[in-house]
Design a protein around this motif. Structure first.
Motif, PDB file in Angstrom:
ATOM      1  N   PHE A  68       0.779  -1.272   0.094  1.00 10.31           N
ATOM      2  CA  PHE A  68       0.051  -0.074  -0.136  1.00 10.31           C
ATOM      3  C   PHE A  68       0.992   1.405  -0.050  1.00 10.31           C
ATOM      4  O   PHE A  68       2.082   1.277   0.728  1.00 10.31           O
ATOM      5  CB  PHE A  68      -0.748   0.040   1.261  1.00 10.31           C
ATOM      6  N   THR A  69       0.339   2.406  -0.648  1.00 14.02           N
ATOM      7  CA  THR A  69       0.964   3.559  -0.573  1.00 14.02           C
ATOM      8  C   THR A  69       0.049   4.646  -0.318  1.00 14.02           C
ATOM      9  O   THR A  69      -0.748   4.782  -1.083  1.00 14.02           O
ATOM     10  CB  THR A  69       1.621   3.696  -1.897  1.00 14.02           C
ATOM     11  N   ILE A  70       0.640   5.581   0.787  1.00 15.13           N
ATOM     12  CA  ILE A  70      -0.341   6.654   1.109  1.00 15.13           C
ATOM     13  C   ILE A  70       0.260   7.936   0.458  1.00 15.13           C
ATOM     14  O   ILE A  70       1.445   8.055   0.237  1.00 15.13           O
ATOM     15  CB  ILE A  70      -0.693   6.940   2.557  1.00 15.13           C
ATOM     16  N   SER A  71      -0.570   8.951  -0.150  1.00 14.48           N
ATOM     17  CA  SER A  71      -0.181  10.179  -0.686  1.00 14.48           C
ATOM     18  C   SER A  71      -1.236  11.127  -0.502  1.00 14.48           C
ATOM     19  O   SER A  71      -2.264  10.745  -0.297  1.00 14.48           O
ATOM     20  CB  SER A  71       0.163   9.922  -2.193  1.00 14.48           C
ATOM     21  N   ARG A  72      -0.786  12.351  -0.690  1.00 14.78           N
ATOM     22  CA  ARG A  72      -1.849  13.493  -0.629  1.00 14.78           C
ATOM     23  C   ARG A  72      -1.507  14.535  -1.686  1.00 14.78           C
ATOM     24  O   ARG A  72      -0.360  14.885  -1.704  1.00 14.78           O
ATOM     25  CB  ARG A  72      -1.704  14.025   0.903  1.00 14.78           C
ATOM     26  N   ASP A  73      -2.646  15.239  -2.233  1.00 18.44           N
ATOM     27  CA  ASP A  73      -2.534  16.259  -2.526  1.00 18.44           C
ATOM     28  C   ASP A  73      -3.355  17.548  -2.076  1.00 18.44           C
ATOM     29  O   ASP A  73      -4.537  17.552  -2.103  1.00 18.44           O
ATOM     30  CB  ASP A  73      -2.973  15.933  -4.013  1.00 18.44           C
ATOM     31  N   ASN A  74      -2.399  18.320  -1.315  1.00 16.90           N
ATOM     32  CA  ASN A  74      -3.228  19.295  -0.531  1.00 16.90           C
ATOM     33  C   ASN A  74      -3.960  20.297  -1.256  1.00 16.90           C
ATOM     34  O   ASN A  74      -4.826  20.875  -0.948  1.00 16.90           O
ATOM     35  CB  ASN A  74      -2.305  20.040   0.384  1.00 16.90           C
ATOM     36  N   ALA A  75      -3.285  20.596  -2.615  1.00 17.70           N
ATOM     37  CA  ALA A  75      -3.995  21.648  -3.527  1.00 17.70           C
ATOM     38  C   ALA A  75      -5.478  21.009  -3.908  1.00 17.70           C
ATOM     39  O   ALA A  75      -6.445  21.764  -4.001  1.00 17.70           O
ATOM     40  CB  ALA A  75      -3.188  21.938  -4.887  1.00 17.70           C
ATOM     41  N   LYS A  76      -5.477  19.534  -3.923  1.00 17.30           N
ATOM     42  CA  LYS A  76      -6.890  19.115  -4.188  1.00 17.30           C
ATOM     43  C   LYS A  76      -7.718  18.836  -3.192  1.00 17.30           C
ATOM     44  O   LYS A  76      -8.610  18.009  -3.274  1.00 17.30           O
ATOM     45  CB  LYS A  76      -6.726  17.957  -5.322  1.00 17.30           C
ATOM     46  N   LYS A  77      -7.013  18.934  -1.861  1.00 19.65           N
ATOM     47  CA  LYS A  77      -7.725  18.499  -0.698  1.00 19.65           C
ATOM     48  C   LYS A  77      -8.001  17.143  -0.706  1.00 19.65           C
ATOM     49  O   LYS A  77      -9.131  16.707  -0.098  1.00 19.65           O
ATOM     50  CB  LYS A  77      -8.886  19.339  -0.536  1.00 19.65           C
ATOM     51  N   THR A  78      -7.216  16.301  -1.186  1.00 15.29           N
ATOM     52  CA  THR A  78      -7.468  14.793  -1.361  1.00 15.29           C
ATOM     53  C   THR A  78      -6.162  13.862  -0.759  1.00 15.29           C
ATOM     54  O   THR A  78      -5.207  14.393  -1.048  1.00 15.29           O
ATOM     55  CB  THR A  78      -7.794  14.618  -2.567  1.00 15.29           C
ATOM     56  N   VAL A  79      -6.574  13.004  -0.128  1.00 13.50           N
ATOM     57  CA  VAL A  79      -5.504  11.780   0.173  1.00 13.50           C
ATOM     58  C   VAL A  79      -6.109  10.568  -0.464  1.00 13.50           C
ATOM     59  O   VAL A  79      -7.057  10.091  -0.682  1.00 13.50           O
ATOM     60  CB  VAL A  79      -5.548  11.552   1.838  1.00 13.50           C
ATOM     61  N   TYR A  80      -4.897   9.956  -0.710  1.00  9.57           N
ATOM     62  CA  TYR A  80      -5.093   8.742  -1.552  1.00  9.57           C
ATOM     63  C   TYR A  80      -4.478   7.386  -0.907  1.00  9.57           C
ATOM     64  O   TYR A  80      -3.619   7.498  -0.143  1.00  9.57           O
ATOM     65  CB  TYR A  80      -4.405   8.697  -3.132  1.00  9.57           C
ATOM     66  N   LEU A  81      -4.956   6.261  -1.087  1.00  4.38           N
ATOM     67  CA  LEU A  81      -4.411   5.043  -0.800  1.00  4.38           C
ATOM     68  C   LEU A  81      -4.404   4.143  -1.789  1.00  4.38           C
ATOM     69  O   LEU A  81      -5.522   3.565  -2.246  1.00  4.38           O
ATOM     70  CB  LEU A  81      -5.340   4.360   0.536  1.00  4.38           C
ATOM     71  N   GLN A  82      -3.190   3.799  -2.426  1.00  3.78           N
ATOM     72  CA  GLN A  82      -3.112   2.704  -3.391  1.00  3.78           C
ATOM     73  C   GLN A  82      -2.912   1.501  -2.867  1.00  3.78           C
ATOM     74  O   GLN A  82      -1.682   1.218  -2.052  1.00  3.78           O
ATOM     75  CB  GLN A  82      -1.825   3.536  -4.362  1.00  3.78           C
ATOM     76  N   MET A  83      -3.597   0.575  -3.401  1.00  3.81           N
ATOM     77  CA  MET A  83      -3.492  -0.731  -2.766  1.00  3.81           C
ATOM     78  C   MET A  83      -3.245  -1.747  -4.054  1.00  3.81           C
ATOM     79  O   MET A  83      -4.079  -1.879  -4.758  1.00  3.81           O
ATOM     80  CB  MET A  83      -4.963  -1.213  -2.136  1.00  3.81           C
ATOM     81  N   ASN A  84      -2.011  -2.026  -3.791  1.00  4.17           N
ATOM     82  CA  ASN A  84      -1.647  -3.200  -4.602  1.00  4.17           C
ATOM     83  C   ASN A  84      -1.376  -4.671  -3.990  1.00  4.17           C
ATOM     84  O   ASN A  84      -1.195  -4.851  -2.875  1.00  4.17           O
ATOM     85  CB  ASN A  84      -0.302  -2.978  -5.349  1.00  4.17           C
ATOM     86  N   SER A  85      -1.302  -5.811  -4.962  1.00 10.11           N
ATOM     87  CA  SER A  85      -1.046  -7.025  -4.541  1.00 10.11           C
ATOM     88  C   SER A  85      -2.049  -7.429  -3.350  1.00 10.11           C
ATOM     89  O   SER A  85      -1.746  -7.816  -2.305  1.00 10.11           O
ATOM     90  CB  SER A  85       0.269  -7.178  -3.940  1.00 10.11           C
ATOM     91  N   LEU A  86      -3.387  -7.094  -3.652  1.00  7.42           N
ATOM     92  CA  LEU A  86      -4.445  -7.370  -2.521  1.00  7.42           C
ATOM     93  C   LEU A  86      -4.622  -8.779  -2.202  1.00  7.42           C
ATOM     94  O   LEU A  86      -4.445  -9.603  -3.180  1.00  7.42           O
ATOM     95  CB  LEU A  86      -5.661  -6.572  -3.015  1.00  7.42           C
ATOM     96  N   LYS A  87      -4.939  -9.072  -1.000  1.00  6.90           N
ATOM     97  CA  LYS A  87      -4.930 -10.322  -0.477  1.00  6.90           C
ATOM     98  C   LYS A  87      -6.457 -10.562   0.100  1.00  6.90           C
ATOM     99  O   LYS A  87      -7.154  -9.359   0.548  1.00  6.90           O
ATOM    100  CB  LYS A  87      -4.068 -10.771   0.486  1.00  6.90           C
ATOM    101  N   PRO A  88      -7.071 -11.525  -0.050  1.00  4.88           N
ATOM    102  CA  PRO A  88      -8.377 -11.836   0.619  1.00  4.88           C
ATOM    103  C   PRO A  88      -8.439 -11.444   2.010  1.00  4.88           C
ATOM    104  O   PRO A  88      -9.488 -10.830   2.654  1.00  4.88           O
ATOM    105  CB  PRO A  88      -8.789 -13.271   0.719  1.00  4.88           C
ATOM    106  N   GLU A  89      -7.279 -11.388   2.974  1.00  2.21           N
ATOM    107  CA  GLU A  89      -7.358 -10.804   4.279  1.00  2.21           C
ATOM    108  C   GLU A  89      -7.404  -9.367   4.326  1.00  2.21           C
ATOM    109  O   GLU A  89      -7.526  -8.696   5.306  1.00  2.21           O
ATOM    110  CB  GLU A  89      -5.902 -11.356   5.178  1.00  2.21           C
ATOM    111  N   ASP A  90      -7.282  -8.416   3.254  1.00  2.17           N
ATOM    112  CA  ASP A  90      -7.564  -7.064   3.131  1.00  2.17           C
ATOM    113  C   ASP A  90      -8.954  -6.778   2.822  1.00  2.17           C
ATOM    114  O   ASP A  90      -9.166  -5.581   3.131  1.00  2.17           O
ATOM    115  CB  ASP A  90      -6.851  -6.480   1.748  1.00  2.17           C
ATOM    116  N   THR A  91      -9.840  -7.610   2.815  1.00  3.35           N
ATOM    117  CA  THR A  91     -11.237  -7.391   2.738  1.00  3.35           C
ATOM    118  C   THR A  91     -11.631  -6.793   4.152  1.00  3.35           C
ATOM    119  O   THR A  91     -11.648  -7.222   5.181  1.00  3.35           O
ATOM    120  CB  THR A  91     -12.275  -8.653   2.462  1.00  3.35           C
ATOM    121  N   ALA A  92     -12.307  -5.524   3.979  1.00  3.48           N
ATOM    122  CA  ALA A  92     -12.802  -4.599   5.237  1.00  3.48           C
ATOM    123  C   ALA A  92     -13.383  -3.537   4.719  1.00  3.48           C
ATOM    124  O   ALA A  92     -13.678  -3.012   3.391  1.00  3.48           O
ATOM    125  CB  ALA A  92     -11.603  -4.411   5.981  1.00  3.48           C
TER     126      ALA A  92
END
Length: 124
Positions: A68-92
């Protein structure tokens, strides 16, 4: 007061990717650390990742580190969570939240405004 609106999420196969977004309305985000949390059925809400107010510091739970990678763009007032290689245990249900601090904070009780939550399901 910070209002957080989440988007993204859905159903993905194991090994797939998703990106979650957390957008602020009614306020800027640049004075707040933002965290992502998740809660699976029958389990307590747990911290996934956090980013400092200027984006210079990040934290990841061991279970998602390297995927997972977290990032933010304060000019757009947005935070992102990029989730790769997802596993069944990430279900939530995933939640973003804001904390009125500039540094990374890991404790759930340090967050005072929460997004509405979004379901992530990893299944074949």
């Amino acid at each position: 007061q910070v209002q957080l609106v989440q988007s993204g999420g859905g159903l993905v196969q194991p090994g797939g990717s998703l990106r979650l977004s957390c957008a602020a309305s009614g306020s800027t985000l640049d004075a707040y650390a933002i965290g992502w949390f998740r809660q699976a059925p029958g389990k307590e809400r747990e911290g996934v990742s956090c980013i400092s107010s200027n984006g210079g510091e990040t934290y990841y739970a061991d279970s998602v580190k390297g995927r997972f990678t977290i990032s933010r763009d304060n000019a757009k007032k947005t935070v992102y969570l990029q989730m790769n290689s997802l596993k069944p245990e990430d279900t939530a249900v995933y939640y973003c939240a804001s904390s009125p601090t500039v540094a990374v904070v890991k404790e759930l009780n340090d967050y005072n405004y929460w997004g509405q939550g979004t379901q992530v399901t990893v299944s074949s």
